[in-house]
Design a protein around this motif. Structure first.
Motif, PDB file in Angstrom:
ATOM      1  N   PHE A 132       0.836  -1.200   0.000  1.00 41.77           N
ATOM      2  CA  PHE A 132       0.000   0.000   0.000  1.00 41.77           C
ATOM      3  C   PHE A 132       0.871   1.249   0.000  1.00 41.77           C
ATOM      4  O   PHE A 132       1.759   1.384   0.834  1.00 41.77           O
ATOM      5  N   ILE A 145      -1.790 -10.096   9.983  1.00 45.81           N
ATOM      6  CA  ILE A 145      -2.453 -10.202   8.679  1.00 45.81           C
ATOM      7  C   ILE A 145      -3.287  -8.945   8.422  1.00 45.81           C
ATOM      8  O   ILE A 145      -3.255  -8.381   7.328  1.00 45.81           O
ATOM      9  N   LYS A 201      -6.487   1.878   6.992  1.00 49.59           N
ATOM     10  CA  LYS A 201      -7.058   0.841   7.856  1.00 49.59           C
ATOM     11  C   LYS A 201      -8.507   1.109   8.196  1.00 49.59           C
ATOM     12  O   LYS A 201      -9.332   0.204   8.188  1.00 49.59           O
ATOM     13  N   TYR A 204     -12.548 -13.568  14.425  1.00 43.47           N
ATOM     14  CA  TYR A 204     -11.767 -13.700  13.188  1.00 43.47           C
ATOM     15  C   TYR A 204     -10.784 -14.851  13.316  1.00 43.47           C
ATOM     16  O   TYR A 204     -10.596 -15.623  12.378  1.00 43.47           O
ATOM     17  N   ILE A 226      -3.602 -12.680  13.576  1.00 42.24           N
ATOM     18  CA  ILE A 226      -4.683 -11.871  13.012  1.00 42.24           C
ATOM     19  C   ILE A 226      -4.247 -10.410  12.905  1.00 42.24           C
ATOM     20  O   ILE A 226      -4.458  -9.758  11.882  1.00 42.24           O
ATOM     21  N   HIS A 245      -2.830  -6.053   9.522  1.00 44.55           N
ATOM     22  CA  HIS A 245      -1.950  -4.923   9.202  1.00 44.55           C
ATOM     23  C   HIS A 245      -1.454  -5.008   7.764  1.00 44.55           C
ATOM     24  O   HIS A 245      -1.488  -4.026   7.024  1.00 44.55           O
ATOM     25  N   LEU A 246      -1.032  -6.198   7.367  1.00 49.40           N
ATOM     26  CA  LEU A 246      -0.566  -6.376   5.975  1.00 49.40           C
ATOM     27  C   LEU A 246      -1.663  -5.970   4.995  1.00 49.40           C
ATOM     28  O   LEU A 246      -1.398  -5.393   3.950  1.00 49.40           O
ATOM     29  N   ALA A 247      -2.888  -6.312   5.329  1.00 47.45           N
ATOM     30  CA  ALA A 247      -4.025  -6.038   4.453  1.00 47.45           C
ATOM     31  C   ALA A 247      -4.619  -4.657   4.724  1.00 47.45           C
ATOM     32  O   ALA A 247      -5.611  -4.284   4.106  1.00 47.45           O
ATOM     33  N   ARG A 248      -4.023  -3.915   5.642  1.00 46.26           N
ATOM     34  CA  ARG A 248      -4.508  -2.585   6.014  1.00 46.26           C
ATOM     35  C   ARG A 248      -6.004  -2.613   6.332  1.00 46.26           C
ATOM     36  O   ARG A 248      -6.808  -1.912   5.719  1.00 46.26           O
ATOM     37  N   LEU A 249      -6.354  -3.465   7.275  1.00 47.38           N
ATOM     38  CA  LEU A 249      -7.736  -3.555   7.733  1.00 47.38           C
ATOM     39  C   LEU A 249      -7.791  -3.258   9.213  1.00 47.38           C
ATOM     40  O   LEU A 249      -7.074  -3.889  10.001  1.00 47.38           O
ATOM     41  N   GLN A 250      -8.624  -2.309   9.585  1.00 54.87           N
ATOM     42  CA  GLN A 250      -8.850  -2.053  11.004  1.00 54.87           C
ATOM     43  C   GLN A 250      -9.792  -3.126  11.528  1.00 54.87           C
ATOM     44  O   GLN A 250     -10.887  -3.310  10.989  1.00 54.87           O
ATOM     45  N   ILE A 251      -9.349  -3.855  12.513  1.00 59.11           N
ATOM     46  CA  ILE A 251     -10.208  -4.873  13.129  1.00 59.11           C
ATOM     47  C   ILE A 251     -10.385  -4.481  14.592  1.00 59.11           C
ATOM     48  O   ILE A 251      -9.399  -4.240  15.294  1.00 59.11           O
ATOM     49  N   ARG A 291     -10.852   0.991   4.975  1.00 63.79           N
ATOM     50  CA  ARG A 291     -11.080  -0.395   4.572  1.00 63.79           C
ATOM     51  C   ARG A 291     -11.805  -1.182   5.667  1.00 63.79           C
ATOM     52  O   ARG A 291     -12.686  -1.991   5.374  1.00 63.79           O
ATOM     53  N   GLY A 292     -11.439  -0.910   6.897  1.00 67.29           N
ATOM     54  CA  GLY A 292     -12.077  -1.597   8.017  1.00 67.29           C
ATOM     55  C   GLY A 292     -13.558  -1.245   8.112  1.00 67.29           C
ATOM     56  O   GLY A 292     -14.402  -2.114   8.383  1.00 67.29           O
TER      57      GLY A 292
END
Lengths: 478, 95, 485
Positions: free
Chosen positions: A82, B11, C341, B27, B8, B13-19, C344-345
């Motif tokens: 990214f 992963i 983040k 998850y 988790i 972070h690599l995918a830039r997803l806020q969980i 997308r999140g």
């Protein structure tokens, strides 16, 4: 301890296509931001890449020129990460199966020796856009015009041993891609960029030290300085008992030093995999043979020929074949001069190149074309003018005053070779300087130059120097 | 393969997803279950089988090198979250 | 009007029995009246549709009409439409209006068809129940407690309830065939490369294929003819002629060799569904087809293989949704990482995030060989199974789905159970083959689909085989009671 540098270069050459590698947007440099970023370049949803034939052709030409194997089947892969200048979140590149395999390039070193540098591979990929860090209310602006411009990434083996060798390799490579007309080599505009991997090791060792990668270097001078700085830095570190950290560093041209990138260094996991939007690139051997037939004469072959055909020295041949344009120019001047190989070489490398430099011009944009320079050399060769007068004539041509013959005629610069006329001038000078004549005859022979100067002055510099020398000696020694 | 909280997080972070922190166990459970399903692949020996990336055995078609796209910046940027002076704006990028 | 086939509707338009505007208005009224119960449309394009219909009427009057001029259709909301929102069922694209049309949309427009609206779907086509849509679940017209299947559940429900005469869908692992089966309609997924993927928002690029959801094979043949064909903007598009699918529909099936994979008729298959499929097969026997058992030994590995390849491709395909150039952007990002983040999140739903994470993991350093490469090897073995089978049979038949439609919420907490319901459809995508699902009966009032799988580019054959079945049966003519009027 004696240290030895180990350097490998990754050169990104922008291929000189009209449109981008995977889209029909223009690659022209310098457009308003984002006006040349089409839906594909922007990575909008649902858009797809289609490969530009010309980019493939250019990569093949390069492969042929470095004697590499062109992969009959190569694969585009996605490199995932990214970054704002990377619109899709992945760069389309080639990973496991690049189009150009192992090849080589010979460089000439300062001591006249040559050295063959291995090229590991060259692969096609798309360029990223640009982040502009001027302050937009504390934000960064992203221009995606450059996104999708075709690049050929050329990876060398770690065969280079000094900053000088690295720049020699880079210059040779730039010359080659320009010969092939696949890249304009414009470093200011970023068409030819260099990342350098640098490490040092004790001389004689065949292991490798920890390397750093220097990014963002945009001129030969800076590449040389940045690498030298980095070599020195690493040696200092190691000699001081420290360790080299594997990292990416940026070259700061203003300070003349490299520094670590500020962005958080994290082990990148690019998750390469074959791009499912693109199919394997198959190069038919027939096409390859057609391309081979279109290869121009390459720098090394041309250099050899210049030495053989024109009797030039290795140095002269190297200088004159540095670019295809200069080599073509030399050959045109040589032809126009009626085969004056040596004079043509001297003039092209001397006055002509100096004038180009001082006016910041290119061979292709010079006010003195090959036919004009050849005409001037003819007049030197047939002794119409002396070399010295020729310089005046050249300057006049450069200023746009016409060709050599008309300038010589208009200014009456035709040199005096007529013995009678010269003898008359000599007699006048000798008569006016009896003391010096006396001294000369008593053995102070270096006064010959004085007499030559005086006669030249009297004739407005037009006396044929060889003839003058000969006649003066005859007179003084009689 | 059982994924832990740290997996988790890595992963995501690599995918830039806020969980959200409280969603991580779910998850982890879901992903572990999927990986368990996926690992059934190991029942077959695939030594020597050439990987298949595309269903059709076709080669890449090549485009003619022509500029076919015109400037559509205004249209494209109408749907952009934040632009100025023709540029897409993002929080400051540090090199 | 809405119980007519599109060839009947086209004939009606030509005979001036009704105009395209009247026809379009009829469907728009039905949508207004019924779709509250189904949620099959995300966007209804009333004004635009009526303009297109008026233009179609002019073309019909001028004699410029082609076969489907003036016929309304619904587009799955995965196909980009210039000027009309394309959400892909996601909050991420709730504000996205594409500045271009998908290849499929261009072709429908060029044929003079009328777009009624954009249909609901699982978010980014990831789902088998249409419960992952940001716009809420779609309900099955046969039983509104049941799911319509997915991901093209909106298109399936709309066609089943006659809220569109025909619709487009996309199929990555069964997303046309499974909802077609669960909603009692006909759905064809063509050979990979047959329909352009340009402007079709990618889920898994090497598996995605656009296709048709219709009430009959006859209708499907007409729309497939419109949307199929080479597109130079899609590198994976097949450059070969599109046959006139309608012309071959009625070919005799005597001697047709049908293969029944023994791996499709095992414990996992609902006995009611199995019975319906057996009855369908006996119809074919009656038509003179030869039925034989075949083996597709790697069938069970299709689901694991698919759940590596599809998430891996999706994890990369969905990276472009980053809040920078289009789509959802979180409010007040603290820095770049926060922008990525949170956009997308917040923009993606749970199932999409799950798949992105699975794919990211499968491609990451140290795992690539064990997961992705292994899956690609198995993909070849699965393809080879089919190649061998097609040496001895013309088509392969079996159930489209192991069960009839399940209830909303029944499997939504258990992704693996959901994935396993795609067992019969997934292998077809891995191999890139064409497949069609045709209504074959009911179990407990819910429809059952018969899947027919053909060899590469055998769409003509599939439509012919499906058509002949529909000449002999009337399952495809049934309309759920509630939506008949």
């Amino acid at each position: 301890m004696e240290w030895e540098a180990v350097i490998g270069l990754e050169i990104h050459a922008q291929l000189a296509t009209r449109s981008k590698i995977f889209s029909g947007a223009s690659t022209a440099y310098g457009a308003e931001p984002n006006t040349q970023a089409c839906a594909v370049d922007l990575g909008l949803p649902g858009v797809l890449p289609v490969l530009n034939r010309e980019a493939v052709r250019m990569a093949c030409l390069f492969g042929l020129a470095i004697d590499a194997e062109i992969a009959p089947r190569s694969v585009f892969a996605r490199k995932n990460y990214f970054y704002p200048d990377l619109p899709k979140g992945y760069q389309i590149s080639q990973y496991e199966l690049p189009i150009v395999g192992r090849g080589r390039l010979t460089i000439e070193l300062d001591d006249g020796e040559s050295k063959t540098i291995g090229i590991t591979r060259a692969h096609l990929e798309e360029d990223a856009g640009k982040s502009l860090h001027e302050d937009f209310h504390g934000m960064t602006g992203v221009d995606l015009n450059r996104a999708g411009t075709p690049l050929l990434e050329i990876v060398s083996e770690p065969d280079l041993r000094s900053a000088k060798e690295a720049t020699a390799y880079m210059k040779k490579l730039r010359s080659l891609v320009r010969y092939l007309e696949i890249c304009d080599g414009n470093m200011q505009e970023g068409s030819f960029r260099c990342d350098a991997n640098v490490s040092v090791r004790p001389r004689g060792s065949d292991g490798f030290g920890t390397r750093t990668e220097i990014k963002n270097v945009n001129s030969f001078r800076f590449v040389e300085r940045a690498i030298q700085f980095e070599i020195d830095r690493q040696i200092d570190l190691l000699e001081g008992g420290g360790e080299v950290v594997q990292e990416t560093r940026l070259y700061d041209a203003a300070k003349g030093e490299t520094r670590p990138m500020r962005s958080k260094e994290e082990a990148m996991d690019y998750r390469y995999f074959p791009d499912p939007d693109l199919l394997p690139l198959v190069i038919e051997s027939r096409w390859l043979e057609e391309l081979r037939a279109t290869l121009p004469e390459l720098p090394d072959a041309k250099r050899e020929r210049f030495m053989y055909e024109y009797g030039l020295s290795a140095y002269e041949a190297t200088v004159l074949t540095a670019t295809r344009e200069l080599a073509d120019f030399y050959e045109a001047v040589e032809r126009e001069s009626g085969g004056e190989t040596r004079l043509a070489a001297n003039w092209v490398m001397g006055e002509f190149s100096a004038a180009l430099n001082s006016d910041n011009l290119e061979v292709t944009t010079t006010p003195v074309n090959a036919s004009m320079l050849g005409g001037l050399i003819r007049r030197i060769a047939d002794e119409t003018i002396s070399g010295k007068i020729a310089k005046q004539v050249f300057e006049a041509m450069w200023r746009g005053e016409g060709d050599a013959d008309s300038i010589i005629e208009r200014r009456g610069l035709r040199q005096i070779t007529d013995s009678g006329e010269l003898e008359r001038a000599i007699d006048q000078v000798l008569a006016a300087n009896p003391e010096q004549v006396e001294q000369y005859r008593n053995g102070k022979e270096k006064l010959l130059g004085f007499f030559v100067g005086q006669v030249m002055k009297a004739t407005g510099g037009k006396a044929n120097p060889a003839r003058l020398n000969q006649l003066l000696k005859e007179r003084l020694n009689s | 393969m059982t994924l832990e909280r740290a997996d988790i997080e890595k992963i995501a972070h690599l995918a830039r997803l806020q969980i959200d922190a409280e969603d991580i166990p779910l998850y982890a459970r879901n992903l572990s279950g999927i990986l368990e399903l996926v690992e059934q692949m190991n029942r077959v020996d695939t030594t020597g089988v050439e990987p298949m990336a595309h269903p059709l055995e076709m080669a890449q078609r090549l485009r003619r090198d022509e500029v076919t796209e015109t400037n559509q910046r205004a249209r494209f940027q109408r749907i952009a979250p934040q632009v100025e002076a023709g540029l897409y704006l993002v929080p400051k990028v540090i090199e | 009007m809405h119980d007519k086939s599109i060839s009947e509707l086209a004939a009606g338009l030509r005979a001036r029995e009704f105009s395209s505007v009247e026809l379009t208005r009829h469907y728009l009224q039905r949508i207004a009246r019924y779709d509250g119960r189904l949620n099959s449309y995300i966007t209804v394009c009333e004004e635009r549709a009526l303009e297109q219909a008026a233009a179609a009427d002019r073309a019909l009057a001028a004699g410029d009409a082609v076969s489907l001029t003036g016929i309304p259709l619904a587009q799955k909301d995965i196909f980009c439409t210039d000027g009309v929102k394309t959400s892909c069922g996601s909050r991420m694209l709730d504000n996205f209006i594409a500045p271009y049309d998908a290849g499929v949309v261009e072709r429908c427009d060029a044929a003079g068809m009328v777009m009624l609206g954009k249909t609901n779907m699982d978010e980014f086509a990831m789902g088998s129940s249409n419960e992952t849509s940001w716009y809420g679940p779609v309900r099955n017209p046969w039983d509104t407690d049941a799911v319509p299947g997915g991901s093209s559940g909106g298109s399936a429900a709309a066609v089943a309830a006659c809220l569109a005469p025909v619709a487009t869908g996309t199929d990555t692992g069964g997303s046309i065939r499974q909802p077609a089966a669960l909603c009692g309609i006909t759905g064809i997924k063509p050979t990979y490369g047959r329909v352009s993927r340009w402007g079709m928002i990618a889920f898994a690029s090497s598996l995605d294929q656009g296709g048709v959801m219709a009430r009959s094979a006859e209708d499907a043949a007409l729309l497939l003819k419109v949307i199929a064909g080479f597109d130079e903007r899609d590198s994976t598009s097949a450059d070969r002629d599109v046959p006139d699918y309608s012309a071959a529909l009625n070919r005799d099936l005597a001697g047709l060799r049908i293969g029944l994979p023994r791996e499709y008729f095992t414990d996992g298959l609902d006995t009611g569904v199995a019975r319906v499929i057996e009855e369908a097969i006996s119809e074919y026997r009656k038509m003179g087809a030869e039925v034989r058992e075949i083996s597709l030994p790697n069938t069970e590995l299709a689901v694991p293989t698919y759940y590596v390849i599809a998430p891996a491709e999706c994890s990369s395909n969905l990276s472009r949704f980053d809040g920078v150039r289009f789509g959802y952007r979180c409010s007040d990002p603290a820095d770049l990482e926060d922008l990525y983040k949170r956009s997308r999140g917040e923009g993606f739903g749970a199932e999409v995030k799950r798949r992105i994470m699975v794919g990211t993991y499968a491609l990451s350093a140290g795992y690539y060989d064990a997961y992705y490469l292994k899956a690609q090897q198995l993909r070849r073995l699965i393809r080879d199974d089919f190649a061998r089978a097609f040496e001895e049979v013309d088509v392969i038949m079996g159930p489209t789905s192991p069960t009839v439609a399940f209830n909303l919420g029944e499997k939504s907490d258990d992704p693996v159970a959901m994935y396993l319901s795609d067992i019969y459809t997934i292998a077809v995508n891995l191999a890139g083959l064409p497949g069609i699902s045709v209504p074959a009966g009911f179990v407990s009032g819910r429809p059952v689909g018969l899947q027919i799988i053909g060899n590469y580019f055998a769409e003509e054959r599939l439509l012919n085989v499906a058509y002949r079945f529909q000449q002999a049966t009337d399952w495809h003519r049934r309309i759920p009671e509630e939506f008949r009027g």
